[in-house]
Scaffold this motif. Sequence first.
Motif, PDB file in Angstrom:
ATOM      1  N   LEU A 184       0.813  -1.216   0.000  1.00  0.00           N
ATOM      2  CA  LEU A 184       0.000   0.000   0.000  1.00  0.00           C
ATOM      3  C   LEU A 184       0.848   1.269   0.000  1.00  0.00           C
ATOM      4  O   LEU A 184       0.308   2.370   0.013  1.00  0.00           O
ATOM      5  N   ARG A 185       2.164   1.099   0.024  1.00  0.00           N
ATOM      6  CA  ARG A 185       3.123   2.212   0.040  1.00  0.00           C
ATOM      7  C   ARG A 185       2.859   3.170   1.196  1.00  0.00           C
ATOM      8  O   ARG A 185       2.821   4.384   1.039  1.00  0.00           O
ATOM      9  N   LEU A 186       2.661   2.585   2.390  1.00  0.00           N
ATOM     10  CA  LEU A 186       2.432   3.387   3.582  1.00  0.00           C
ATOM     11  C   LEU A 186       3.762   3.816   4.174  1.00  0.00           C
ATOM     12  O   LEU A 186       4.701   3.027   4.255  1.00  0.00           O
ATOM     13  N   ASN A 187       3.837   5.055   4.603  1.00  0.00           N
ATOM     14  CA  ASN A 187       5.028   5.568   5.269  1.00  0.00           C
ATOM     15  C   ASN A 187       4.760   5.522   6.772  1.00  0.00           C
ATOM     16  O   ASN A 187       3.833   6.166   7.252  1.00  0.00           O
ATOM     17  N   LEU A 188       5.564   4.774   7.498  1.00  0.00           N
ATOM     18  CA  LEU A 188       5.332   4.589   8.926  1.00  0.00           C
ATOM     19  C   LEU A 188       5.634   5.829   9.746  1.00  0.00           C
ATOM     20  O   LEU A 188       5.297   5.900  10.916  1.00  0.00           O
ATOM     21  N   ALA A 189       6.266   6.830   9.142  1.00  0.00           N
ATOM     22  CA  ALA A 189       6.607   8.055   9.864  1.00  0.00           C
ATOM     23  C   ALA A 189       5.566   9.155   9.664  1.00  0.00           C
ATOM     24  O   ALA A 189       5.731  10.252  10.164  1.00  0.00           O
ATOM     25  N   GLU A 190       4.485   8.869   8.908  1.00  0.00           N
ATOM     26  CA  GLU A 190       3.454   9.873   8.657  1.00  0.00           C
ATOM     27  C   GLU A 190       2.146   9.459   9.315  1.00  0.00           C
ATOM     28  O   GLU A 190       1.890   8.291   9.530  1.00  0.00           O
ATOM     29  N   ASP A 191       1.335  10.465   9.635  1.00  0.00           N
ATOM     30  CA  ASP A 191       0.004  10.189  10.173  1.00  0.00           C
ATOM     31  C   ASP A 191      -0.877   9.685   9.056  1.00  0.00           C
ATOM     32  O   ASP A 191      -0.690  10.047   7.916  1.00  0.00           O
ATOM     33  N   PRO A 192      -1.847   8.855   9.321  1.00  0.00           N
ATOM     34  CA  PRO A 192      -2.346   8.346  10.588  1.00  0.00           C
ATOM     35  C   PRO A 192      -1.623   7.095  11.075  1.00  0.00           C
ATOM     36  O   PRO A 192      -1.867   6.637  12.181  1.00  0.00           O
ATOM     37  N   VAL A 193      -0.723   6.549  10.261  1.00  0.00           N
ATOM     38  CA  VAL A 193      -0.018   5.330  10.664  1.00  0.00           C
ATOM     39  C   VAL A 193       0.859   5.586  11.880  1.00  0.00           C
ATOM     40  O   VAL A 193       0.900   4.778  12.809  1.00  0.00           O
ATOM     41  N   LYS A 194       1.546   6.716  11.916  1.00  0.00           N
ATOM     42  CA  LYS A 194       2.444   7.042  13.017  1.00  0.00           C
ATOM     43  C   LYS A 194       1.678   7.136  14.336  1.00  0.00           C
ATOM     44  O   LYS A 194       2.093   6.568  15.353  1.00  0.00           O
ATOM     45  N   SER A 195       0.551   7.846  14.329  1.00  0.00           N
ATOM     46  CA  SER A 195      -0.216   7.985  15.569  1.00  0.00           C
ATOM     47  C   SER A 195      -0.799   6.648  16.007  1.00  0.00           C
ATOM     48  O   SER A 195      -0.866   6.357  17.204  1.00  0.00           O
ATOM     49  N   TRP A 196      -1.190   5.798  15.052  1.00  0.00           N
ATOM     50  CA  TRP A 196      -1.726   4.486  15.409  1.00  0.00           C
ATOM     51  C   TRP A 196      -0.634   3.616  16.017  1.00  0.00           C
ATOM     52  O   TRP A 196      -0.865   2.929  17.017  1.00  0.00           O
ATOM     53  N   LEU A 197       0.577   3.662  15.434  1.00  0.00           N
ATOM     54  CA  LEU A 197       1.685   2.882  15.991  1.00  0.00           C
ATOM     55  C   LEU A 197       2.054   3.354  17.388  1.00  0.00           C
ATOM     56  O   LEU A 197       2.334   2.547  18.269  1.00  0.00           O
ATOM     57  N   GLU A 198       2.065   4.675  17.599  1.00  0.00           N
ATOM     58  CA  GLU A 198       2.380   5.207  18.924  1.00  0.00           C
ATOM     59  C   GLU A 198       1.332   4.767  19.940  1.00  0.00           C
ATOM     60  O   GLU A 198       1.656   4.440  21.084  1.00  0.00           O
ATOM     61  N   GLU A 199       0.082   4.740  19.526  1.00  0.00           N
ATOM     62  CA  GLU A 199      -0.989   4.300  20.421  1.00  0.00           C
ATOM     63  C   GLU A 199      -0.839   2.821  20.757  1.00  0.00           C
ATOM     64  O   GLU A 199      -1.025   2.404  21.894  1.00  0.00           O
ATOM     65  N   GLN A 200      -0.475   2.011  19.779  1.00  0.00           N
ATOM     66  CA  GLN A 200      -0.296   0.578  20.006  1.00  0.00           C
ATOM     67  C   GLN A 200       0.910   0.291  20.882  1.00  0.00           C
ATOM     68  O   GLN A 200       0.875  -0.607  21.714  1.00  0.00           O
ATOM     69  N   LEU A 201       1.980   1.070  20.698  1.00  0.00           N
ATOM     70  CA  LEU A 201       3.192   0.857  21.484  1.00  0.00           C
ATOM     71  C   LEU A 201       3.100   1.481  22.867  1.00  0.00           C
ATOM     72  O   LEU A 201       3.845   1.119  23.764  1.00  0.00           O
ATOM     73  N   GLY A 202       2.233   2.461  23.027  1.00  0.00           N
ATOM     74  CA  GLY A 202       2.031   3.079  24.326  1.00  0.00           C
ATOM     75  C   GLY A 202       3.052   4.140  24.672  1.00  0.00           C
ATOM     76  O   GLY A 202       3.222   4.492  25.825  1.00  0.00           O
ATOM     77  N   HIS A 203       3.763   4.663  23.692  1.00  0.00           N
ATOM     78  CA  HIS A 203       4.724   5.735  23.965  1.00  0.00           C
ATOM     79  C   HIS A 203       4.869   6.604  22.735  1.00  0.00           C
ATOM     80  O   HIS A 203       4.458   6.250  21.642  1.00  0.00           O
ATOM     81  N   ASN A 204       5.510   7.729  22.932  1.00  0.00           N
ATOM     82  CA  ASN A 204       5.760   8.664  21.848  1.00  0.00           C
ATOM     83  C   ASN A 204       7.139   8.383  21.290  1.00  0.00           C
ATOM     84  O   ASN A 204       8.115   8.355  22.022  1.00  0.00           O
ATOM     85  N   SER A 205       7.252   8.188  19.988  1.00  0.00           N
ATOM     86  CA  SER A 205       8.544   7.877  19.378  1.00  0.00           C
ATOM     87  C   SER A 205       9.208   9.104  18.790  1.00  0.00           C
ATOM     88  O   SER A 205      10.029   9.001  17.894  1.00  0.00           O
ATOM     89  N   ASN A 206       8.877  10.291  19.294  1.00  0.00           N
ATOM     90  CA  ASN A 206       9.479  11.522  18.803  1.00  0.00           C
ATOM     91  C   ASN A 206      10.943  11.552  19.228  1.00  0.00           C
ATOM     92  O   ASN A 206      11.267  11.498  20.397  1.00  0.00           O
ATOM     93  N   THR A 207      11.846  11.627  18.263  1.00  0.00           N
ATOM     94  CA  THR A 207      13.271  11.571  18.578  1.00  0.00           C
ATOM     95  C   THR A 207      13.905  12.944  18.658  1.00  0.00           C
ATOM     96  O   THR A 207      15.027  13.065  19.121  1.00  0.00           O
ATOM     97  N   ASN A 208      13.235  14.003  18.186  1.00  0.00           N
ATOM     98  CA  ASN A 208      13.809  15.342  18.218  1.00  0.00           C
ATOM     99  C   ASN A 208      13.464  16.033  19.525  1.00  0.00           C
ATOM    100  O   ASN A 208      12.308  16.129  19.890  1.00  0.00           O
ATOM    101  N   PRO A 209      14.458  16.556  20.233  1.00  0.00           N
ATOM    102  CA  PRO A 209      14.152  17.332  21.425  1.00  0.00           C
ATOM    103  C   PRO A 209      13.385  18.597  21.042  1.00  0.00           C
ATOM    104  O   PRO A 209      13.596  19.137  19.957  1.00  0.00           O
TER     105      PRO A 209
END
Length: 72
Positions: free
Chosen positions: A29-54
């Motif tokens: 489906l050529r989904l980019n895991l770093a873009e919404d809505p996939v990113k927000s769904w993954l963060e919700e499933q993992l239970g944390h925020n994966s933001n790497t930039n301070p």
Amino acid sequence: MFLDELTPIFKEFTQHPLSFMGGFVSGALRLNLAEDPVKSWLEEQLGHNSNTNPPNESHNGKAKGPQQISIE
């Protein structure tokens, strides 16, 4: 000969079927895991925020707001 080339794919599929199918579907489906809505769904499933930039870090050397320069 053709079967020898597909053996690693079948081996990976049998070891980790859910992650293999997830990766296959996201690639098909050529989904980019770093873009919404996939990113927000993954963060919700993992239970944390994966933001790497301070939050205070400037992006690509560019500061926020206007900057003063001097021209000779």
